[in-house]
Write a protein that holds these residues in place. Structure first.
Motif, short mmCIF file in Angstrom:
data_model
loop_
_atom_site.label_atom_id
_atom_site.label_comp_id
_atom_site.label_asym_id
_atom_site.label_seq_id
_atom_site.Cartn_x
_atom_site.Cartn_y
_atom_site.Cartn_z
N MET A 28 0.83 -1.21 0.00
CA MET A 28 0.00 0.00 0.00
C MET A 28 0.86 1.25 0.00
N LEU A 29 1.95 1.18 0.83
CA LEU A 29 2.85 2.33 0.93
C LEU A 29 3.51 2.60 -0.42
N SER A 30 3.94 1.51 -1.05
CA SER A 30 4.60 1.64 -2.34
C SER A 30 3.64 2.21 -3.38
N ALA A 31 2.38 1.79 -3.34
CA ALA A 31 1.39 2.31 -4.28
C ALA A 31 1.17 3.80 -4.03
N ARG A 32 1.17 4.19 -2.75
CA ARG A 32 0.98 5.61 -2.42
C ARG A 32 2.15 6.44 -2.96
N LYS A 33 3.37 5.89 -2.83
CA LYS A 33 4.56 6.60 -3.34
C LYS A 33 4.42 6.82 -4.84
N SER A 34 3.95 5.79 -5.54
CA SER A 34 3.78 5.90 -7.00
C SER A 34 2.73 6.96 -7.33
N GLU A 35 1.64 6.94 -6.57
CA GLU A 35 0.57 7.93 -6.82
C GLU A 35 1.10 9.35 -6.60
N HIS A 36 1.87 9.54 -5.51
CA HIS A 36 2.42 10.87 -5.22
C HIS A 36 3.31 11.35 -6.37
N LEU A 37 4.15 10.44 -6.86
CA LEU A 37 5.04 10.82 -7.96
C LEU A 37 4.22 11.22 -9.18
N LYS A 38 3.26 10.39 -9.52
CA LYS A 38 2.46 10.61 -10.73
C LYS A 38 1.70 11.95 -10.62
N ILE A 39 1.09 12.18 -9.47
CA ILE A 39 0.32 13.42 -9.30
C ILE A 39 1.25 14.63 -9.36
N CYS A 40 2.40 14.54 -8.67
CA CYS A 40 3.33 15.69 -8.66
C CYS A 40 3.90 15.96 -10.05
N LEU A 41 3.94 14.93 -10.89
CA LEU A 41 4.48 15.14 -12.24
C LEU A 41 3.42 15.60 -13.23
N GLU A 42 2.17 15.21 -12.98
CA GLU A 42 1.15 15.45 -14.02
C GLU A 42 0.14 16.53 -13.69
N LYS A 43 -0.02 16.86 -12.41
CA LYS A 43 -1.09 17.79 -12.04
C LYS A 43 -0.53 19.11 -11.52
N ASP A 44 -1.41 20.11 -11.47
CA ASP A 44 -1.01 21.38 -10.86
C ASP A 44 -1.16 21.22 -9.35
N VAL A 45 -0.03 21.12 -8.66
CA VAL A 45 -0.08 20.95 -7.21
C VAL A 45 0.64 22.11 -6.51
#
Ligand SMILES: Cc1cc2nc3c(=O)[nH]c(=O)nc-3n(C[C@H](O)[C@H](O)[C@H](O)COP(=O)(O)O)c2cc1C
Length: 343
Positions: free
Chosen positions: A1-18
């Motif tokens: 779960m932690l690893s999946a969260r890390k992937s989501e964080h990376l993806k969002i930080c790279l693709e979205k306006d944060v």
């Protein structure tokens, strides 16, 4: 779960306006132009010392990643660049590797960066979830880091459905850790800044230095809003898009309170001129996270290009301020813009 969260964080930080809806406050300052610097551009010396180590420039690649497959290559690119440019680098939270040893290799960078100042990273709240001095020692030694950075992230945890939100008694646990760990301990936020009262408790706890990680850059409330599973969760996060102590405000407050305590300025630093403003406001080192992540995700060459641009901006800003060394920079090099932003 932690690893999946890390992937989501990376993806969002790279693709979205944060980006935070708050600003860093650095826009309220400008460096005073010096038309007669009485030196050559090549005379500017960007090198500095931090944690007893010589750096070629006062830059830190802030803590970001590890613990997910795609993080491995990003960490290695960041570390190679840190080695190439003589910069400091922090790893992302190592909790994933401590809990799933197979993920350890996603943090290993010493083979490509044998000489850099490398900072290990853990969430301070984990000290309330079973982590002790031995766990922290393992985190440091497993990556051959020079120091440990503990991050404080109450808002980020509170906005996560699965977050760890027991922040009771942490100052005391950090104090015990400072006494038992062989390497220096620094404490950072993750984008909401450190207040004077938090800093006072951390100073008394024996923390070696702070990384402000103030508001104005990456906003975790925006990141978590993208991860929200329900409309309610997203709406809760939405109210916090401008939350936090702006980076400049925290830096000025903490530097006034402690003229000599090591301070890293970070949170929303986006170019070399802002780096020099932070140094003039009293930062010992300046950290950048997301802009370097974006470049590193593209390619090693894109990352080197980004760093060359930033370091060239730092050099020129120092030259045109009349500051030959990092130690020369001080608040007399700054003017405040008025309320309308005009110089
Ligand atoms: C993808 C990503 C992951 C991050 N993970 C961590 C982390 O594991 N530990 C930590 O202390 N900070 C973490 N941060 C926070 C950064 O170190 C930094 O404090 C914050 O992003 C503000 O800097 P910026 O505005 O330059 O991005 C992360 C930031 C990003 C963008």
């Amino acid at each position: 779960m932690l690893s999946a969260r890390k992937s989501e964080h990376l993806k969002i930080c790279l693709e979205k306006d944060v980006s935070s809806a708050a600003t860093t406050g650095l826009e309220r300052y400008r460096l005073i132009h010096e038309a007669l610097p009485e030196m050559a551009l090549a005379d500017v010396d960007l090198s500095t010392e931090f944690l007893g180590r010589r750096l070629q420039a006062p830059l830190l690649i802030s803590a970001m990643t590890g613990g997910a497959a795609e993080a491995r290559e990003i960490n290695r690119r960041l570390a190679r660049a840190a080695q190439e440019f003589g910069l400091a680098m922090a790893l992302g939270s190592q909790r994933a590797a401590l809990e799933t040893p197979a993920l350890m290799s996603t943090y290993h960078v010493r083979d490509v960066a044998p000489d850099i100042l490398l900072l290990a990273n853990l969430g301070a709240v984990q000290l309330n979830e079973g982590y002790d001095a031995e766990t922290c020692r393992r985190a440091v030694e497993s990556v051959r880091a020079d120091a440990l950075v503990l991050h404080l992230n109450p808002l980020q945890e509170a906005l996560q459905a699965e977050g760890d939100t027991n922040f009771c008694g942490l100052a005391e646990k950090i104090e015990q850790l400072c006494q038992s760990l062989a390497v220096p301990i620094l404490v950072k936020e993750v984008g909401y800044g450190l207040s004077l009262s938090a800093a006072q408790r951390l100073y008394r706890a024996g923390v070696w230095g702070l990384d402000i990680a103030g508001a104005g850059g990456t906003s975790w409330s925006k990141v978590e809003a993208y991860r929200a599973r329900t409309r309610e969760e997203a709406e809760v996060a939405a109210a916090f898009t401008d939350w936090g102590i702006p980076t400049a405000e925290a830096l000025v407050t903490l530097r006034a309170a402690w003229p000599d305590w090591p301070l890293i300025a970070s949170g929303g630093i986006r170019n070399g001129v802002e780096v020099v403003i932070c140094l003039a406001l009293g930062a010992n080192l300046v950290g950048m996270a997301r802009p370097l992540l974006q470049a590193a995700a593209e390619s090693y060459e894109a990352l080197c290009s980004r760093l060359r641009i930033i370091l060239r901006q730092v050099r020129i800003a120092m030259f045109c301020t009349g500051a030959r060394t990092v130690a020369d920079l001080n608040p007399t090099h700054l003017a405040k813009r008025d309320a309308y932003g005009t110089p």
